[in-house]
Design a protein around this motif. Structure first.
Motif, PDB file in Angstrom:
ATOM      1  N   VAL A   1      51.838  33.151  42.091  1.00 14.19           N
ATOM      2  CA  VAL A   1      51.342  33.914  40.793  1.00 14.19           C
ATOM      3  C   VAL A   1      51.528  35.197  40.985  1.00 14.19           C
ATOM      4  N   GLU A   2      51.227  35.719  41.716  1.00  7.89           N
ATOM      5  CA  GLU A   2      51.628  37.868  41.166  1.00  7.89           C
ATOM      6  C   GLU A   2      52.947  37.916  41.323  1.00  7.89           C
ATOM      7  N   GLU A   3      53.925  37.516  42.206  1.00 12.68           N
ATOM      8  CA  GLU A   3      55.549  37.183  41.395  1.00 12.68           C
ATOM      9  C   GLU A   3      55.650  37.597  39.604  1.00 12.68           C
ATOM     10  N   SER A   4      54.630  36.296  38.916  1.00 14.75           N
ATOM     11  CA  SER A   4      54.939  36.246  38.018  1.00 14.75           C
ATOM     12  C   SER A   4      54.016  36.755  36.858  1.00 14.75           C
ATOM     13  N   GLY A   5      53.676  38.090  37.454  1.00 14.22           N
ATOM     14  CA  GLY A   5      52.909  38.578  36.640  1.00 14.22           C
ATOM     15  C   GLY A   5      51.061  38.121  35.941  1.00 14.22           C
ATOM     16  N   ALA A   6      50.871  36.873  36.596  1.00 16.55           N
ATOM     17  CA  ALA A   6      49.611  35.722  36.647  1.00 16.55           C
ATOM     18  C   ALA A   6      48.672  37.007  36.447  1.00 16.55           C
ATOM     19  N   THR A   7      47.723  36.559  36.854  1.00 15.37           N
ATOM     20  CA  THR A   7      46.385  36.664  37.422  1.00 15.37           C
ATOM     21  C   THR A   7      45.405  35.411  38.425  1.00 15.37           C
TER      22      THR A   7
ATOM     23  N   LEU B   1      54.432  29.865  34.379  1.00 15.67           N
ATOM     24  CA  LEU B   1      53.759  30.804  34.883  1.00 15.67           C
ATOM     25  C   LEU B   1      53.971  32.288  34.293  1.00 15.67           C
ATOM     26  N   SER B   2      53.707  32.443  33.298  1.00 14.62           N
ATOM     27  CA  SER B   2      53.607  33.843  33.187  1.00 14.62           C
ATOM     28  C   SER B   2      52.352  35.413  32.965  1.00 14.62           C
ATOM     29  N   PRO B   3      52.740  36.681  32.254  1.00 15.58           N
ATOM     30  CA  PRO B   3      51.467  37.511  32.439  1.00 15.58           C
ATOM     31  C   PRO B   3      50.716  37.138  31.631  1.00 15.58           C
ATOM     32  N   GLU B   4      50.481  35.947  30.691  1.00 16.62           N
ATOM     33  CA  GLU B   4      48.961  35.979  30.341  1.00 16.62           C
ATOM     34  C   GLU B   4      48.370  34.729  31.031  1.00 16.62           C
ATOM     35  N   ASP B   5      48.809  34.102  31.957  1.00 14.59           N
ATOM     36  CA  ASP B   5      48.344  33.429  32.429  1.00 14.59           C
ATOM     37  C   ASP B   5      46.968  33.571  33.535  1.00 14.59           C
ATOM     38  N   HIS B   6      45.943  33.158  33.687  1.00 16.57           N
ATOM     39  CA  HIS B   6      44.651  33.733  34.402  1.00 16.57           C
ATOM     40  C   HIS B   6      44.249  32.228  35.579  1.00 16.57           C
ATOM     41  N   VAL B   7      45.102  31.754  36.037  1.00 16.29           N
ATOM     42  CA  VAL B   7      44.963  30.859  36.985  1.00 16.29           C
ATOM     43  C   VAL B   7      43.954  30.622  37.986  1.00 16.29           C
ATOM     44  N   LEU B   8      43.550  29.243  38.670  1.00 15.67           N
ATOM     45  CA  LEU B   8      42.693  29.116  39.221  1.00 15.67           C
ATOM     46  C   LEU B   8      43.591  28.310  40.453  1.00 15.67           C
ATOM     47  N   ILE B   9      43.582  28.350  41.622  1.00  7.93           N
ATOM     48  CA  ILE B   9      44.092  27.434  42.002  1.00  7.93           C
ATOM     49  C   ILE B   9      43.682  26.996  43.371  1.00  7.93           C
ATOM     50  N   ILE B  10      44.033  25.312  43.252  1.00 13.86           N
ATOM     51  CA  ILE B  10      43.691  24.703  44.242  1.00 13.86           C
ATOM     52  C   ILE B  10      44.566  23.705  45.121  1.00 13.86           C
ATOM     53  N   ASP B  11      43.417  23.720  46.312  1.00 15.55           N
ATOM     54  CA  ASP B  11      44.033  22.502  47.129  1.00 15.55           C
ATOM     55  C   ASP B  11      43.513  21.635  48.157  1.00 15.55           C
TER      56      ASP B  11
END
Lengths: 195, 195
Positions: free
Chosen positions: A141-147, A115-125
């Motif tokens: 996600v927020e700790e990593s700087g990702a969105t 996970l890094s600031p360049e990532d745009h993440v969809l969380i699935i559960d």
């Protein structure tokens, strides 16, 4: 999503106040066709989000996430691991999550490599109840700087209000079925309209 | 399978004698494209087997199994659960497995609802070392009266010989990469020919 609601009505079992068993198609045996349809629906619902990574948590989120990922250009899936305070080596983002099912608190980790600031993440559960697990994933996600581009859930327990809080906080949360109530005596489940 | 061998050479990390880390594409972050190709290869290798169900074990087998299932007519996936002696209610097939990674022994369960004598099962897992986990899964299938049609593994540690024993016992086992040796000092990995 009608298909999932109908499947819950047909094969879901209301075990007790607040506990719905969907182990015949979602989280012990997995109906690959159904999850594939759910993936297509998430792709429609998050069409505007520039998702490049899917994040979930072991164990029952993994299968869903991998099948959903196919509808997001085969984005890689990262699954957060439950670690009971073992060898956290500093190369990990970590948080604590209280399990709704087991009551226990455990550490949840994701390697910093994934996970890094360049990532745009969809969380699935698979499930959303009080939101503890999701809040933990959001924290990672927020700790990593990702969105966090969005959150896609199979079954939300609307009567526990974890989802409502996340929507109020501004997250784009989509649940394919939202339970308003369920009755362990009759087995009846009632869904929120327009879920 | 060349694609997987090349990926292991590129991104796998030999952590110590006997431990290969493939967490960037197989069991923490999952490369959905790669697993999809692996699914196509398993479909070729098990083309003659009348597979109607995929069995794996949580957690890292689940994503692979779900993506592989697509190549077997979207057969449902069942994942065995690791239960630390909690509420086994008699509705479960259960066995004990010793974890290679953690040394611990845990109960592994599958609901009796999801395996029956009519089932023709392909067992899928990410790793095969001494074979403890696989032997447990085979036991669960045989307890149910179902048929083990085959065993598909991503990475076999050939030098631990669990795979050789299963082949001698007559199981149709296919591993997409078989490690003959690996060197933690140089990072070099050597594969068995014609895997």
């Amino acid at each position: 999503m009608k298909l999932l609601e109908e499947r819950i009505k047909r094969d879901g079992v209301v075990k007790s106040e607040g506990v719905l068993k969907v182990d015949s198609f979602l989280n012990h045996q997995i109906d690959v066709n159904l999850i594939d349809e759910m993936g297509a629906e998430f792709a429609r619902l998050f069409a505007d989000a520039p998702v490049n990574k899917i994040l979930t948590i072991e164990a029952s989120g993994i299968g869903i996430a991998c099948l959903v990922a196919r509808h997001f250009g085969n984005a890689p899936v990262v699954f957060a691991k439950k670690a009971q305070s073992i060898n956290l080596d500093g190369e990990m983002y970590s948080t604590k999550i209280q399990s709704f099912t087991h009551g226990r608190i455990f550490d949840v980790i994701v390697s910093k490599k994934f996970l890094s600031p360049e990532d745009h993440v969809l969380i699935i559960d698979d499930f959303l109840a009080n939101g503890c697990a999701l809040n933990g994933l959001i924290e990672l996600v927020e700790e990593s700087g990702a969105t966090v581009e969005g959150i896609g859930i199979a079954v939300e327990k609307g009567f526990q209000h974890g989802g409502d809080k996340l929507r109020e906080e501004g997250y784009h949360l989509e649940s394919l079925a939202i339970l308003e109530s369920m009755d362990p005596n009759t087995g009846e489940v009632v869904f929120r309209e327009n879920a």
